[in-house]
Design a protein around this motif. Sequence first.
Motif, PDB file in Angstrom:
ATOM      1  N   ALA A   6       1.757  -0.790   1.295  1.00 36.25           N
ATOM      2  CA  ALA A   6       1.812  -0.558  -0.150  1.00 36.25           C
ATOM      3  C   ALA A   6       1.576  -1.856  -0.916  1.00 36.25           C
ATOM      4  N   PRO A   7       1.074  -1.748  -2.133  1.00 33.80           N
ATOM      5  CA  PRO A   7       0.926  -2.938  -2.977  1.00 33.80           C
ATOM      6  C   PRO A   7       2.271  -3.340  -3.567  1.00 33.80           C
ATOM      7  N   ILE A   8       2.629  -4.598  -3.399  1.00 28.45           N
ATOM      8  CA  ILE A   8       3.862  -5.117  -3.977  1.00 28.45           C
ATOM      9  C   ILE A   8       3.508  -6.342  -4.802  1.00 28.45           C
ATOM     10  N   ARG A   9       3.656  -6.189  -6.098  1.00 32.54           N
ATOM     11  CA  ARG A   9       3.204  -7.207  -7.044  1.00 32.54           C
ATOM     12  C   ARG A   9       3.881  -8.541  -6.771  1.00 32.54           C
ATOM     13  N   TYR A  30      -4.771  -1.898   3.584  1.00 27.43           N
ATOM     14  CA  TYR A  30      -3.878  -2.682   2.724  1.00 27.43           C
ATOM     15  C   TYR A  30      -4.259  -2.420   1.267  1.00 27.43           C
ATOM     16  N   TYR A  31      -3.289  -2.070   0.452  1.00 32.35           N
ATOM     17  CA  TYR A  31      -3.534  -1.834  -0.967  1.00 32.35           C
ATOM     18  C   TYR A  31      -3.194  -3.094  -1.760  1.00 32.35           C
ATOM     19  N   ILE A  63      -7.873  -1.757  -0.461  1.00 29.77           N
ATOM     20  CA  ILE A  63      -8.137  -0.833  -1.565  1.00 29.77           C
ATOM     21  C   ILE A  63      -7.613  -1.459  -2.855  1.00 29.77           C
ATOM     22  N   PRO A  64      -8.472  -1.696  -3.842  1.00 28.77           N
ATOM     23  CA  PRO A  64      -8.013  -2.226  -5.131  1.00 28.77           C
ATOM     24  C   PRO A  64      -7.262  -1.148  -5.918  1.00 28.77           C
ATOM     25  N   GLN A  65      -6.409  -1.590  -6.810  1.00 28.32           N
ATOM     26  CA  GLN A  65      -5.642  -0.659  -7.639  1.00 28.32           C
ATOM     27  C   GLN A  65      -5.699  -1.102  -9.099  1.00 28.32           C
ATOM     28  N   LEU A  66      -5.902  -0.125  -9.987  1.00 31.75           N
ATOM     29  CA  LEU A  66      -5.924  -0.390 -11.427  1.00 31.75           C
ATOM     30  C   LEU A  66      -4.805   0.386 -12.108  1.00 31.75           C
ATOM     31  N   ARG A 220       8.344  -1.925   0.953  1.00 32.04           N
ATOM     32  CA  ARG A 220       9.410  -2.915   1.153  1.00 32.04           C
ATOM     33  C   ARG A 220       9.886  -2.973   2.601  1.00 32.04           C
ATOM     34  N   GLY A 221       9.861  -1.834   3.299  1.00 31.43           N
ATOM     35  CA  GLY A 221      10.297  -1.818   4.695  1.00 31.43           C
ATOM     36  C   GLY A 221       9.474  -2.743   5.570  1.00 31.43           C
TER      37      GLY A 221
END
Length: 314
Positions: A6-9, A30-31, A63-66, A220-221
């Motif tokens: 997951a993406p984690i800022r 990977y996001y 994978i990019p996210q907007l 987070r895991g």
Amino acid sequence: MKLYLAPIRGMTIAFYRNLFHHYFGGFDTYYAPFIATSNPSKKGPKVFKDLDPDVNDISIKVIPQLLGNNSQDFLSYAKDITDLGYREINWNIGCPYPMVTKKKKGCGIMPHPDMVKTFLDHVCRDDSFNLSIKMRLGLENPSEGIDLMKLFNDYPLHSIILHGRLGTQKYTGRVNHEHFTELMQVCKHPLIYNGDINSVNDFKHIQNLYPTLDTFMIGRGALMNPFLAGEIKGKLLSEEERLSILESFHHDVVTHYDRVLSGDKHKLDHMKEFWFYLSHIFKDSEKFLKQIKKSPTLEAYKSLVDTYFRTANQ
């Protein structure tokens, strides 16, 4: 079975993804953390630096996210991203933080299906990329998610990532499996499970609950136990091997921040966030965390961590 990080800022940026993949592996995709869309005239190269192919390991699928609610702005940003070679873009309508939701962005757009429809009517006319969506059960009520899921069935979406909490929960409380199941039954697109996979046992439990799903996102895991994806896939290591890998991983992370950041405070702030997650893998780490927080300089911090790794198995 596929696993996605997951993406984690602030954490899972390019250098971290590269190192994570090198040392731990286990993830198929990977996001990248979201890029907030705004006035396209304000765009610059720095906005997309995390997606620059020159800083991303070519062996990793990213994978990019907007994040945004204006379709015209979204497409403008999407054009820059596809120009970098990406062919899937994830729309974040799951971010739960009030500074985002109060602007009807992230999870804040979920109670407004008319806005979502207008957005998708415009964005889905662009066939230069595949659109996927990351969402929650709703902002305040799971009926919001059900309404949107029915709406999504009318659009050519690549996939949907569903986190089984409401936005108002943020990351507290438990995933609501009853409501997750309701949305899953409505969804006609490939669905990806997200939420509360913090151990192999957690994963097996989720897999038993949803035997028809074959793709799972872990956030987070995986930062708390970077070996988790590998363990799920059957890769088991001795404590000595794990400790050695963690030490090398940490060394490369702190070396990167030492090189690209200025000032010990800035560098230490990043390493404190790093240990906020990673410390969970060690036993009796509370005292160590307190010592990290009190480290006055980067050199003092490095000495503390070196000692900790040397004595961790004693």
